[in-house]
Design a protein around this motif. Structure first.
Motif, PDB file in Angstrom:
ATOM      1  N   PHE A  17       1.024  -1.032  -0.174  1.00  0.00           N
ATOM      2  CA  PHE A  17      -0.394  -0.145   0.010  1.00  0.00           C
ATOM      3  C   PHE A  17       0.623   1.143  -0.147  1.00  0.00           C
ATOM      4  O   PHE A  17       0.784   2.663  -0.455  1.00  0.00           O
ATOM      5  N   GLY A  40      -8.875   1.975  -3.753  1.00  0.00           N
ATOM      6  CA  GLY A  40      -7.293   0.911  -3.327  1.00  0.00           C
ATOM      7  C   GLY A  40      -7.416   0.542  -1.706  1.00  0.00           C
ATOM      8  O   GLY A  40      -8.450  -0.237  -1.117  1.00  0.00           O
ATOM      9  N   ILE A  41      -6.492   1.194  -1.054  1.00  0.00           N
ATOM     10  CA  ILE A  41      -6.674   0.434   0.826  1.00  0.00           C
ATOM     11  C   ILE A  41      -7.998   0.945   1.055  1.00  0.00           C
ATOM     12  O   ILE A  41      -8.744   1.902   0.589  1.00  0.00           O
ATOM     13  N   GLY A  42      -8.043  -0.580   1.844  1.00  0.00           N
ATOM     14  CA  GLY A  42      -9.236  -0.283   2.903  1.00  0.00           C
ATOM     15  C   GLY A  42      -9.452   0.444   3.670  1.00  0.00           C
ATOM     16  O   GLY A  42      -9.619  -0.038   4.971  1.00  0.00           O
ATOM     17  N   LYS A 109      -4.372  -5.356  12.585  1.00  0.00           N
ATOM     18  CA  LYS A 109      -1.848  -5.207  11.441  1.00  0.00           C
ATOM     19  C   LYS A 109      -1.671  -5.634  12.675  1.00  0.00           C
ATOM     20  O   LYS A 109      -0.905  -5.984  12.449  1.00  0.00           O
ATOM     21  N   TYR A 132      -3.165 -11.243   2.080  1.00  0.00           N
ATOM     22  CA  TYR A 132      -3.117  -9.901   2.892  1.00  0.00           C
ATOM     23  C   TYR A 132      -1.648  -9.563   3.315  1.00  0.00           C
ATOM     24  O   TYR A 132      -0.869 -10.075   3.713  1.00  0.00           O
ATOM     25  N   ASN A 186     -10.002 -10.961   2.743  1.00  0.00           N
ATOM     26  CA  ASN A 186      -9.655  -9.904   1.952  1.00  0.00           C
ATOM     27  C   ASN A 186      -7.650 -10.531   1.460  1.00  0.00           C
ATOM     28  O   ASN A 186      -7.116 -11.245   2.197  1.00  0.00           O
ATOM     29  N   TYR A 217     -13.340  -8.864   9.044  1.00  0.00           N
ATOM     30  CA  TYR A 217     -14.087  -8.275   8.515  1.00  0.00           C
ATOM     31  C   TYR A 217     -15.327  -9.023   8.312  1.00  0.00           C
ATOM     32  O   TYR A 217     -16.572  -8.687   8.144  1.00  0.00           O
ATOM     33  N   LYS A 248     -12.877  -1.871  10.414  1.00  0.00           N
ATOM     34  CA  LYS A 248     -14.075  -1.890   9.347  1.00  0.00           C
ATOM     35  C   LYS A 248     -15.511  -1.876   9.510  1.00  0.00           C
ATOM     36  O   LYS A 248     -16.697  -1.583   9.511  1.00  0.00           O
ATOM     37  N   TYR A 346     -15.108  -6.421   0.179  1.00  0.00           N
ATOM     38  CA  TYR A 346     -14.319  -6.246  -1.399  1.00  0.00           C
ATOM     39  C   TYR A 346     -14.300  -6.902  -2.115  1.00  0.00           C
ATOM     40  O   TYR A 346     -14.797  -7.826  -1.983  1.00  0.00           O
ATOM     41  N   ARG A 385      -7.835  -5.287  -6.945  1.00  0.00           N
ATOM     42  CA  ARG A 385      -9.042  -5.559  -5.656  1.00  0.00           C
ATOM     43  C   ARG A 385      -9.981  -3.884  -5.863  1.00  0.00           C
ATOM     44  O   ARG A 385      -9.139  -2.988  -6.122  1.00  0.00           O
TER      45      ARG A 385
END
Ligand code: MLT
Length: 407
Positions: A17, A40-42, A109, A132, A186, A217, A248, A346, A385
């Motif tokens: 990213f 792009g990035i979620g 993360k 991911y 993801n 998610y 999210k 996604y 994606r």
């Protein structure tokens, strides 16, 4: 002479990213009159639920008064949040998770990245492709892989997710010790059925392995037959760690709060064959390296478990799923096969073209940012994606521009 961790030299130059952000930044600088829409990035775009705002205000007021001020909190999180998670996310779904098995953190993360520290450096890794990138890169950094050859690290058992298996990898014939799974997935947006997850839990039990199950998610699942937690599968408590996030679910990407569940019954072995509880190891790791998530943030996270919080977060995830539906319909009109987006934010689009070329085409002709599938692994080649995280207006405009660009 100071020396580096040479495992870092095995990595591609930058994080996926970060690489995309650099390319988009260069495009924006060169084309100031062409506004770019980022799918792009979620990263979420909608405001925090009102319950979270109110909780943040009132917790901030508490911090402003000597009687209610708080300094260091418990490294594992405040009991009020651990209890709310255990009750609402697990007990209400029939999963036996105790509050003290829930570790609150500042992001899934970080937890997904850090968890590998408590395992041996020479174990057999099974990692999906596409994936991911955090799961793979952190193991490369830790020296668990050989060099990258043709885009694949030596020594990793890749679990291929392809159109043929509906982007849900089967259990492999070969044994593995540490298995990464992410559902809803993801980047592909695929979900795993109860039968598929049961096969993975049985595989892990047979191989005395551990599954690292990323359920960041889960709030996007709408199909009632799809499990939200790995602990809905009998026997999973003995073989699985689960990661969840408020990012999210409740728009916390900038606020930072998540949690990891490590059941007390989950064991692993040392070289001498002695059994160890992973709960104890992670407690030791967190108390040494982490000082807890901010009190005000944990109060905001706890607010989502109220009735109003449940309604507001549901409205938020419904909103992004509404975007996802528009994207899916637009891809169908363009004749591009597309999966995900119904139980996940996604969409995984099979473009039939090189991923980076398609990324460049959308950026240059439509000023829309997506994520090239090959950035998630070799099996992502030919795909991109598209994230449903943006305003309705931006998604509609992006879809019009994509249709024109591909006409
Ligand atoms: C993604 O775009 O894959 C996610 O936003 C990354 C993350 O959650 O760290």
């Amino acid at each position: 002479m100071i020396r580096i961790n040479e495992n870092y030299t095995k990595l591609t130059a930058s994080y996926l990213f970060a690489d995309i952000a650099r390319r988009v930044g260069a495009y924006v600088a060169a084309n100031p009159g062409k506004p770019v829409i980022r799918l792009g990035i979620g990263d979420v775009t909608e405001p925090l639920p009102q319950v979270c705002i109110e909780a943040l205000h009132s917790a901030t007021d508490e911090m402003g008064s000597r009687g209610t001020f708080r300094g260091y909190g418990p490294e594992q999180g405040y009991p009020f949040l651990r209890e709310a998670v255990a009750r609402h996310d697990y007990a209400e779904r029939g999963c036996a998770v105790e509050p003290d098995e829930v570790f609150i953190s500042d992001g899934a993360k970080c937890d997904c990245a850090n968890i590998q520290e408590i395992f041996s450096s020479d174990l057999r890794l099974a990692i999906p492709d596409p994936v991911y990138p955090v799961y793979l890169d952190t193991n490369v950094m830790a020296g668990r892989t050989g060099p990258s050859v043709d885009g694949r690290y030596k020594g990793v058992l890749y679990l291929e997710s392809t159109p043929a298996n509906g982007y849900v990898p089967d259990v492999p014939d070969a044994p593995a010790d540490l298995i990464y799974l992410c559902f809803p997935n993801n980047p592909t947006g695929a979900v795993a059925s109860r039968a598929q997850l049961t096969a993975w839990v049985e595989y892990a039990r047979r191989n005395k392995a551990v599954i690292l199950f990323d359920a960041a998610y889960e709030a996007y699942i709408r199909d009632p037959a799809i499990p939200h937690s790995i602990y809905e599968i009998p026997g999973a408590r003995d073989v699985a760690i689960e990661f969840r996030s408020f990012s999210k679910t409740a728009g916390f990407t900038g606020v930072r709060c998540a949690f990891t569940v490590i059941p007390r019954s989950l064991k692993a072995w040392d070289d001498a064959g002695k059994e160890h509880a992973l709960h104890a190891l992670w407690t030791r790791r967190q108390t040494t390296k982490f000082n807890g998530t901010a009190y005000v943030v944990q109060k905001a996270a706890a607010a989502i478990y109220t009735d109003a919080g449940q309604r507001q977060t549901r409205a938020l995830t419904d909103f992004y799923l509404g975007n996802a539906r528009l994207i899916r319909e637009a891809m169908a009109r363009l004749g591009l096969p597309c999966s995900g987006g119904d139980n996940a934010p996604y969409l995984w689009v099979n473009t039939g073209h090189d991923s980076w070329e398609f990324f460049d085409l959308l950026l240059n002709k439509a000023q829309v940012v997506c994520t090239p599938g090959v950035g998630f692994g070799r099996c992502g080649q030919g795909h991109v994606r598209i994230s449903a995280f943006n305003s309705r207006e931006n998604v509609a405009t992006a879809l019009e521009r994509i249709a024109e660009a591909l006409a």
